[in-house]
Design a protein around this motif. Structure first.
Motif, mmCIF file in Angstrom:
data_model
loop_
_atom_site.group_PDB
_atom_site.id
_atom_site.type_symbol
_atom_site.label_atom_id
_atom_site.label_comp_id
_atom_site.label_asym_id
_atom_site.label_seq_id
_atom_site.Cartn_x
_atom_site.Cartn_y
_atom_site.Cartn_z
ATOM 1 N N VAL A 73 -4.277 2.211 -4.717
ATOM 2 C CA VAL A 73 -4.213 1.709 -3.369
ATOM 3 C C VAL A 73 -4.927 0.457 -2.849
ATOM 4 N N LEU A 74 -6.153 0.737 -3.601
ATOM 5 C CA LEU A 74 -7.260 -0.226 -3.094
ATOM 6 C C LEU A 74 -6.925 -1.635 -3.618
ATOM 7 N N LEU A 131 -5.723 -5.200 -1.676
ATOM 8 C CA LEU A 131 -6.340 -6.296 -1.829
ATOM 9 C C LEU A 131 -5.191 -7.402 -2.078
ATOM 10 N N ILE A 150 0.782 -1.155 0.268
ATOM 11 C CA ILE A 150 -0.079 -0.053 0.003
ATOM 12 C C ILE A 150 0.708 1.163 0.101
ATOM 13 N N THR A 158 -8.196 -10.696 -10.096
ATOM 14 C CA THR A 158 -8.518 -9.555 -9.282
ATOM 15 C C THR A 158 -9.079 -8.364 -10.171
ATOM 16 N N ARG A 182 -3.515 -8.699 1.079
ATOM 17 C CA ARG A 182 -4.450 -9.643 1.704
ATOM 18 C C ARG A 182 -4.218 -11.105 0.918
ATOM 19 N N LEU A 183 -4.239 -10.833 -0.349
ATOM 20 C CA LEU A 183 -3.996 -12.049 -1.442
ATOM 21 C C LEU A 183 -2.642 -12.824 -0.999
ATOM 22 N N LEU A 240 -12.264 -6.203 -10.378
ATOM 23 C CA LEU A 240 -12.410 -4.719 -10.118
ATOM 24 C C LEU A 240 -13.052 -4.033 -11.339
#
Lengths: 334, 193
Positions: B149-150, B154, B35, B176, B157-158, B180
């Motif tokens: 950033v979003l 993700l 991030i 992903t 986390r992945l 999105l």
């Protein structure tokens, strides 16, 4: 020595998922009563596909098959897909949607507990983008008998103008674009007391099931409340400004998939936010986006897109809403 | 005022430069593992994109259009963008050495970020005025930063999820990104009013 947690409850994935299925029963019963038994065929098709896909994916991934395949989570996804889709979609559309949900959105991300997106809603979005016409044919209450529904589900020729009305949301939006006013539009035959005629009973069934989920502590109050407040307040603001152009909050809460979403979809324990404040933000965001798409967007129902868009924000929401560790005063511990 | 706001929201969400126009995919896939670096990359791109939209507008209307030099447009724009990027690179190196290290090769690569050139060319194509060009650049850049950033959130986390070996890393990243993009299709039609 005794370790925490000191208070235990016999919760397992299977138990939680069974509660959810049980809570869906009143809604399904109302569905059969108002619209017809075709939905049961759809649920059966979706369930068979989901369980088969689950077993195949688990064995391909060399995971314990029996343990995970009997946890009922795939069945919940299947039922949600069937209930969110029109009851007369052809069988292959349901199969395709369930495969997208179970194979692509669930198992490619590592299976239950790992998927960042809500499988049922990702499948809904995929299908409404790919097959917009089939996905917007909703039968009006009491117009399509079971034999016709079965014929349509099995892929029969679709001459539907005579039998399918638009949904309450769809009819309202088309009417408003043709310069109708809300008050006169709501007089028409499509609408019942608060939402779509017939469909409002189904919404009431979901509400009943949702209250059971709350009472049995399967879900916490944060997510349904956040969603209903998000949708209600946003539609309320627009309604107060322009009651002729925007329908009332009550209409929005009783129409479309709002009740199903509030208690069964935004409450997905895997893909949603996990902190208490995060849950409120997540669910309110879904309600807000759902309203904006309903009122101004190109698609008749925005809940699925709202869920997917807020799923994207979940890692950041969880990160920013970490509760302070006990003993630290509101300090954000990294 | 509300018109500008709608334009800003429209370019950031409805016509998102990455997920709807599919421009700037290389940094989207390349700098979205963390991030922090995603935010840094987003900020740097925002600065370059906004400035480049302004400078290329001046270049177009003061030099290329009056002298009928339209055939030099891509060349001229790239030159201006490269100079801007060089300026940003010097500023970042001096003020935020850590970020400079994290961004690495991707910082000079903003030059070839097709989103920057794409937005500048789209501005010319639509005959946008100066203020509109700058807002368009700013909105696109804000949308780029937000999505980057979003997506980084993700992917962080992945990285911890039990993704099947064949799909770990880039493949699941692409899937992903596709989801999105699917989610952003929900915004379509929101600003046509």
């Amino acid at each position: 020595m005794i370790h925490s947690p000191y208070i235990r409850k016999p919760a397992s994935v299977q138990r939680v998922m069974f509660n959810v299925l049980l809570a869906l029963v009143p809604g399904i019963a109302a569905y059969v009563w108002q619209i017809g038994a075709g939905i049961l065929v759809n649920i059966a098709i979706a369930t068979l596909t989901a369980v088969a896909a689950e077993v195949i994916m688990l064995s391909l991934r060399k995971r314990p098959v029996m343990l995970a395949a009997t946890d009922l989570s795939a069945v919940v996804t299947a039922w949600l897909v069937a209930l969110a889709f029109p009851p007369i979609v052809p069988w292959w559309l349901t199969v395709l949607a369930v495969l997208v949900a179970i194979v692509a959105v669930k198992h490619l991300y590592g299976g239950l507990g790992q998927n960042p997106f809500n499988p049922a809603m990702a499948a809904y979005c995929t299908m409404i983008v790919a097959y917009p016409a089939l996905m917007s044919q909703w039968p009006a209450a009491g117009t399509v008998d079971f034999a016709t529904q079965l014929h349509l589900i099995l892929g029969g020729a679709r001459e539907l103008d005579a039998v399918t009305g638009a949904t309450a949301l769809d009819a309202l939006r088309t009417g408003l674009r043709a310069n109708g006013s809300v008050a006169t539009l709501l007089q028409s035959n499509t609408y019942g007391a608060v939402g779509g005629r017939g469909w409002e009973w189904i919404a009431a069934g979901y509400l009943l099931g949702g209250l059971f989920l709350l009472a049995s502590r399967t879900i916490t109050w944060h997510l349904p409340t956040g969603f209903l407040v998000g949708l209600g307040v946003t539609s309320g603001i627009f309604w107060l400004i322009h009651p002729e152009q925007f329908a009332s909050p009550l209409f929005h809460l009783a129409s479309g998939g709002a009740m199903l979403a509030a208690f069964f979809i935004v409450t997905d324990p895997v893909s949603g936010a996990t902190t208490p404040r995060g849950k409120l933000i997540f669910a309110a965001g879904v309600g807000l986006i759902a309203y904006l798409i309903r009122a101004f967007g190109a698609y008749p129902e925005g809940i699925a897109f709202g869920v997917l868009l807020m799923n994207i924000c979940v890692p950041l929401i969880d990160m920013k809403t970490q509760p302070a560790v006990f003993g630290h005063r509101g300090g954000r511990q990294p | 005022m509300s018109e500008w706001l709608m334009l800003l929201l429209g370019t950031a969400l409805v016509n998102n430069v990455v997920l709807v126009k599919f421009l700037g995919l290389c940094p989207f896939m390349g700098v979205s593992r963390k991030i922090d670096s995603a935010l840094g990359m987003g900020m740097a791109t925002t600065f370059v994109l906004t400035l480049a939209s302004a400078v290329t507008w001046v270049l177009e209307h003061a030099l290329l259009a009056p002298f009928d030099l339209g055939y030099l447009r891509i060349l001229g724009f790239i030159l201006v963008i490269a100079a801007t990027v060089q300026f940003v690179e010097m500023a970042v190196k001096k003020n935020a050495p850590t970020l400079y290290k994290v961004l690495g090769i991707y910082l000079p690569l903003i030059t070839t970020n097709c989103a920057v050139l794409g937005v500048a060319l789209l501005n010319v194509q639509e005959g946008a005025g100066f203020a509109r060009s700058v807002i368009y650049g700013l909105g696109s850049a804000a949308g780029f930063t937000m999505v980057l950033v979003l997506f980084a959130g993700l992917r962080e986390r992945l990285a911890l999820a039990r993704v099947p070996a064949a799909f770990a890393g880039a493949p699941i990243g692409f899937i992903t990104a596709g989801l999105l993009s699917l989610a952003f299709m929900g915004f379509s039609g929101l600003t046509n009013h």
